[in-house]
Write a protein that holds these residues in place. Structure first.
Motif, short mmCIF file in Angstrom:
data_model
loop_
_atom_site.label_atom_id
_atom_site.label_comp_id
_atom_site.label_asym_id
_atom_site.label_seq_id
_atom_site.Cartn_x
_atom_site.Cartn_y
_atom_site.Cartn_z
N UNK A 22 73.28 -14.64 -9.76
CA UNK A 22 72.85 -15.74 -8.75
C UNK A 22 71.64 -15.61 -8.05
N UNK A 23 71.57 -14.28 -7.27
CA UNK A 23 70.35 -14.00 -6.42
C UNK A 23 69.41 -13.79 -7.16
N UNK A 24 69.56 -12.85 -8.47
CA UNK A 24 68.64 -12.55 -9.35
C UNK A 24 67.93 -13.66 -9.80
N UNK A 25 68.49 -14.81 -10.15
CA UNK A 25 67.88 -15.93 -10.53
C UNK A 25 66.97 -16.87 -9.45
N UNK A 26 67.67 -16.72 -8.27
CA UNK A 26 67.07 -17.17 -6.94
C UNK A 26 65.72 -16.54 -6.72
N UNK A 41 60.05 -9.76 1.00
CA UNK A 41 60.07 -10.77 -0.01
C UNK A 41 58.48 -11.56 0.56
N UNK A 42 57.74 -11.57 -0.47
CA UNK A 42 56.35 -12.44 -0.22
C UNK A 42 56.64 -13.89 -0.57
N UNK A 43 56.17 -14.99 0.09
CA UNK A 43 56.49 -16.36 -0.31
C UNK A 43 54.98 -17.16 0.19
N UNK A 44 54.79 -18.16 -0.52
CA UNK A 44 53.52 -18.68 -0.29
C UNK A 44 53.36 -19.38 1.33
N UNK A 45 54.54 -20.11 1.65
CA UNK A 45 54.30 -21.03 2.74
C UNK A 45 55.71 -20.70 3.43
N UNK A 46 55.66 -21.04 4.96
CA UNK A 46 56.86 -21.11 5.62
C UNK A 46 58.07 -21.88 4.98
N UNK A 47 57.58 -23.25 4.46
CA UNK A 47 58.63 -24.06 3.82
C UNK A 47 59.47 -23.11 2.58
N UNK A 48 58.58 -22.63 1.71
CA UNK A 48 59.29 -22.04 0.84
C UNK A 48 60.03 -20.72 0.91
N UNK A 50 61.71 -20.62 4.31
CA UNK A 50 63.11 -21.27 4.61
C UNK A 50 63.98 -21.70 3.56
N UNK A 51 63.31 -22.26 2.25
CA UNK A 51 64.26 -22.62 1.26
C UNK A 51 64.78 -21.56 0.69
N UNK A 52 64.13 -20.27 0.44
CA UNK A 52 64.74 -19.32 -0.26
C UNK A 52 65.82 -18.67 0.63
N UNK A 53 65.63 -18.38 1.97
CA UNK A 53 66.59 -18.11 2.80
C UNK A 53 67.94 -19.05 2.87
N UNK A 54 67.56 -20.30 2.59
CA UNK A 54 68.94 -21.08 2.55
C UNK A 54 69.48 -21.04 1.24
N UNK A 55 68.71 -20.74 0.15
CA UNK A 55 69.22 -20.49 -1.08
C UNK A 55 70.12 -19.31 -1.14
#
Length: 165
Positions: A22-26, A41-48, A50-55
């Motif tokens: 599950x986490x590997x897929x996320x 973990x590198x993300x492109x935006x604050x929104x992405x 926050x979404x990843x942390x929520x996932x």
């Protein structure tokens, strides 16, 4: 925007995240990097971010001491502040943010959390006296600063009074 997931003591967070499908897929598009204190973990935006942390919230509750979001190189902010900035838009980050803490690490573990005074610099706090090998400036909400020192979190042992409640 980057995320630093600070692992709980005794946990190899990178291994835990990649041992679960599950986490590997996320995380399949993010390429997390293992650090001494957790996972970066590198993300492109604050929104992405926050979404990843929520996932990953189940893993974060179980294995992560605290998720931090990197504002600038070496400056991180807390999850509640990230939510205020993104969802509520009540906080506007910029130079001179007055609610800050300094986290000190030794061998990948948090050994102290010191509230910082407004307009002070991390260099003003003599971390070498407590044996820290790395420090991070953490921007937070006013409530986070008032909480003071970090309290060591330990999971209740099976059969203890706390686990029976």
């Amino acid at each position: 925007m980057n995320i630093l997931l600070i692992q709980r003591d005794g946990v190899d967070l990178h291994n835990r995240l990649f041992s679960s499908e599950t986490s590997r897929m996320a995380l399949r598009f993010y390429h997390p990097k293992k650090t001494s204190c957790g996972v970066y973990i590198s993300c492109s935006t604050l929104g992405s971010a926050l979404s990843l942390v929520k996932e990953l919230r189940w893993y974060i509750r179980r294995y992560v001491r605290e998720p931090l979001f990197e504002w600038e190189t070496g400056i991180f902010f807390t999850h509640p502040l990230a939510q205020d900035v993104y969802y509520e838009r009540t906080a506007v980050l910029g130079p001179g943010w007055k609610f800050r803490k300094l986290y000190s690490f030794k061998n990948g573990k948090i050994i102290s959390s010191v509230p910082m005074t407004p307009e002070s610099a991390p260099e003003e706090y003599h971390q070498e006296y407590i044996g820290a090998d790395r420090s991070l400036e953490i921007w937070c909400t006013e409530d986070d600063v008032e909480e003071g020192e970090l309290v060591e979190e330990t999971a209740p042992q099976p059969g203890s009074a706390e686990s029976d409640e």
